[in-house]
Design a protein around this motif. Structure first.
Motif, PDB file in Angstrom:
ATOM      1  N   LYS A 296       9.904 -18.594  24.448  1.00 22.30           N
ATOM      2  CA  LYS A 296       8.687 -18.918  25.291  1.00 22.30           C
ATOM      3  C   LYS A 296       8.380 -17.972  26.453  1.00 22.30           C
ATOM      4  N   GLU A 297       9.618 -17.871  27.045  1.00 17.70           N
ATOM      5  CA  GLU A 297       9.401 -16.720  28.362  1.00 17.70           C
ATOM      6  C   GLU A 297       8.953 -15.469  27.800  1.00 17.70           C
ATOM      7  N   LEU A 298       9.569 -14.788  26.669  1.00 21.08           N
ATOM      8  CA  LEU A 298       9.003 -13.768  26.356  1.00 21.08           C
ATOM      9  C   LEU A 298       7.586 -13.789  25.826  1.00 21.08           C
ATOM     10  N   PHE A 299       7.140 -14.693  25.166  1.00 19.47           N
ATOM     11  CA  PHE A 299       6.022 -14.944  24.783  1.00 19.47           C
ATOM     12  C   PHE A 299       4.695 -14.801  25.883  1.00 19.47           C
ATOM     13  N   LYS A 300       5.061 -15.346  26.962  1.00 19.34           N
ATOM     14  CA  LYS A 300       4.248 -15.326  28.011  1.00 19.34           C
ATOM     15  C   LYS A 300       3.923 -14.012  28.607  1.00 19.34           C
ATOM     16  N   SER A 301       5.138 -13.127  28.425  1.00 16.94           N
ATOM     17  CA  SER A 301       4.772 -11.793  28.824  1.00 16.94           C
ATOM     18  C   SER A 301       4.150 -10.620  27.755  1.00 16.94           C
ATOM     19  N   SER A 302       4.079 -11.207  26.612  1.00 15.52           N
ATOM     20  CA  SER A 302       3.513 -10.255  25.284  1.00 15.52           C
ATOM     21  C   SER A 302       2.248 -10.353  25.570  1.00 15.52           C
ATOM     22  N   ASN A 303       1.552  -9.131  25.019  1.00 11.96           N
ATOM     23  CA  ASN A 303       0.041  -8.792  25.313  1.00 11.96           C
ATOM     24  C   ASN A 303      -0.501  -9.222  23.664  1.00 11.96           C
ATOM     25  N   GLU A 304       0.211  -9.681  22.822  1.00  5.77           N
ATOM     26  CA  GLU A 304      -0.112  -9.959  21.465  1.00  5.77           C
ATOM     27  C   GLU A 304       0.423 -11.346  21.168  1.00  5.77           C
TER      28      GLU A 304
ATOM     29  N   ARG B 108      14.277  -5.160  32.671  1.00  7.49           N
ATOM     30  CA  ARG B 108      14.121  -4.668  34.127  1.00  7.49           C
ATOM     31  C   ARG B 108      14.974  -5.296  34.970  1.00  7.49           C
ATOM     32  N   GLY B 109      16.263  -4.985  35.218  1.00  4.84           N
ATOM     33  CA  GLY B 109      16.893  -5.825  36.142  1.00  4.84           C
ATOM     34  C   GLY B 109      17.050  -7.407  35.343  1.00  4.84           C
ATOM     35  N   THR B 110      16.562  -8.501  36.103  1.00  6.76           N
ATOM     36  CA  THR B 110      16.613  -9.802  35.680  1.00  6.76           C
ATOM     37  C   THR B 110      15.383 -10.219  34.820  1.00  6.76           C
ATOM     38  N   LYS B 111      14.592  -9.490  34.788  1.00  2.51           N
ATOM     39  CA  LYS B 111      13.387  -9.476  34.365  1.00  2.51           C
ATOM     40  C   LYS B 111      13.423  -9.213  32.647  1.00  2.51           C
ATOM     41  N   ARG B 112      12.869 -10.030  31.859  1.00  4.16           N
ATOM     42  CA  ARG B 112      12.671  -9.605  30.218  1.00  4.16           C
ATOM     43  C   ARG B 112      11.321  -9.741  30.001  1.00  4.16           C
ATOM     44  N   LYS B 113      10.873  -9.003  28.962  1.00  2.00           N
ATOM     45  CA  LYS B 113       9.585  -9.175  28.428  1.00  2.00           C
ATOM     46  C   LYS B 113       9.375  -8.366  26.927  1.00  2.00           C
ATOM     47  N   ILE B 114       8.197  -8.793  26.246  1.00  3.24           N
ATOM     48  CA  ILE B 114       7.797  -8.186  25.162  1.00  3.24           C
ATOM     49  C   ILE B 114       6.692  -7.367  25.374  1.00  3.24           C
ATOM     50  N   VAL B 115       6.830  -6.321  24.839  1.00  8.91           N
ATOM     51  CA  VAL B 115       5.550  -5.304  24.669  1.00  8.91           C
ATOM     52  C   VAL B 115       5.474  -5.003  23.384  1.00  8.91           C
ATOM     53  N   VAL B 116       4.284  -4.972  23.058  1.00 10.60           N
ATOM     54  CA  VAL B 116       3.773  -4.682  21.590  1.00 10.60           C
ATOM     55  C   VAL B 116       2.845  -3.436  21.775  1.00 10.60           C
ATOM     56  N   LYS B 117       3.137  -2.526  21.099  1.00 10.56           N
ATOM     57  CA  LYS B 117       2.375  -1.406  21.032  1.00 10.56           C
ATOM     58  C   LYS B 117       2.033  -0.769  19.744  1.00 10.56           C
ATOM     59  N   ASN B 118       0.980   0.176  19.544  1.00  6.81           N
ATOM     60  CA  ASN B 118       0.401   0.594  18.365  1.00  6.81           C
ATOM     61  C   ASN B 118       0.107  -0.571  17.456  1.00  6.81           C
ATOM     62  N   VAL B 119      -0.760  -1.392  17.894  1.00  9.45           N
ATOM     63  CA  VAL B 119      -1.378  -2.550  17.409  1.00  9.45           C
ATOM     64  C   VAL B 119      -2.339  -2.306  16.342  1.00  9.45           C
ATOM     65  N   THR B 120      -2.240  -2.668  15.181  1.00  5.81           N
ATOM     66  CA  THR B 120      -3.158  -2.485  14.023  1.00  5.81           C
ATOM     67  C   THR B 120      -3.381  -3.824  13.295  1.00  5.81           C
ATOM     68  N   SER B 121      -4.732  -4.031  12.603  1.00 10.43           N
ATOM     69  CA  SER B 121      -5.038  -5.005  11.741  1.00 10.43           C
ATOM     70  C   SER B 121      -5.510  -4.693  10.607  1.00 10.43           C
ATOM     71  N   GLN B 122      -5.177  -5.784   9.669  1.00  7.75           N
ATOM     72  CA  GLN B 122      -5.825  -5.363   8.227  1.00  7.75           C
ATOM     73  C   GLN B 122      -6.248  -6.674   7.462  1.00  7.75           C
TER      74      GLN B 122
END
Length: 265
Positions: free
Chosen positions: A67-75, A232-246
């Motif tokens: 859940k913590e990771l999802f809050k940081s995700s851009n998707e 990054r230190g004590t911070k963890r996050k999800i980053v989504v790159k090169n987003v495509t849709s079909q």
């Protein structure tokens, strides 16, 4: 009157708060859209000589870490398999981790599926025809449905996409939630399956009782992206790159249901 109305609204809000999570989930379920079955569609689960197995769907709840990771995700991430992997992962927030920098590539994933339309086809595939020739008869003759041979009807995706199993699972979960129907990627009707509904074949007529598997065609769009776990230190996050849709769709049979069509010529 205004004071009375505001007072009633306040009481209603308090009741909703006090009712707790279970009542909220129930109310949310009641608001789901559903497709009404026509009278020609019948449930033959009890009569089916071969029980259908429910799809092995994974309704995973994200862990606190996920859940913590999802809050940081851009998707938005809905893929059950990706959620499972994140649930099984953990990164401790240790004081020693200060200054740690890492970027972990988790691969390209189908992230979510957005439904555009859900359309029923009550006569998706014909599986049986019972015939009675009453052209020489002088009285009505009654017939009913009897499955002559075993039939296995499969659905599936309407096109090719990367990670088809993950995509199909997300579509199936979304379609079941949207329709409240027992959808699956396949259904089996066993030989000898019967239904008690009676149809009359008049004299000088030939009666045909056709049985069809009904299905849902689900159409929408799947989003893909390259998933990175960034530390990054004590911070963890999800980053989504090169987003495509079909755009994609799927045929999903309705398990243990048949559509009957009777004609007399």
């Amino acid at each position: 009157m205004k004071h009375i109305r505001y007072g009633l609204q306040l009481i209603l809000i308090l009741l909703l708060i006090l009712s707790g999570p279970a009542d909220f989930i129930f109310a949310k379920g009641q608001s789901k859209g559903s497709i009404q079955l026509p009278s020609s569609v019948v449930n033959i689960a009890k009569e089916n000589t071969i029980p259908n197995e429910m799809e092995d769907l994974i309704y995973l709840k994200p862990s606190n870490f996920t859940k913590e990771l999802f809050k940081s995700s851009n998707e938005t991430i809905e893929n059950p398999n990706l959620i499972r992997i994140l649930n099984e992962s953990s990164i401790n927030k240790s004081p020693l981790s200060i200054g740690t920098r890492a970027t972990i590539y988790m691969g390209e994933w189908p992230l979510n599926y957005k439904s555009a339309e859900t359309i029923p086809n009550w006569q998706y595939q014909k599986i049986n025809t019972n015939v009675y020739d009453n052209t020489a008869g002088k009285m009505n003759h009654q017939i009913n449905y009897v499955q002559q041979v075993q039939k296995r009807i499969k659905g599936g995706l309407t096109g090719r996409v990367p990670h088809p199993e993950d995509v199909q699972k997300m579509i199936l979960i979304k379609a079941i939630d949207k329709t409240n129907l027992p959808l699956a990627t396949e259904t089996v009707i066993g030989a000898g399956t019967k239904h008690s509904q009676i149809y009359n074949v008049h004299p000088k007529r030939v009666g045909y009782l056709h049985a069809y598997i009904p299905a849902i065609i689900e159409k929408g769009e799947v989003t893909y992206g390259e998933v990175y776990l960034v530390i990054r230190g004590t911070k963890r996050k999800i980053v989504v790159k090169n987003v495509t849709s079909q755009k994609i769709g799927a045929w999903l049979p309705i398990q243990d249901h048949l559509t009957f069509s009777f004609t007399a010529n």
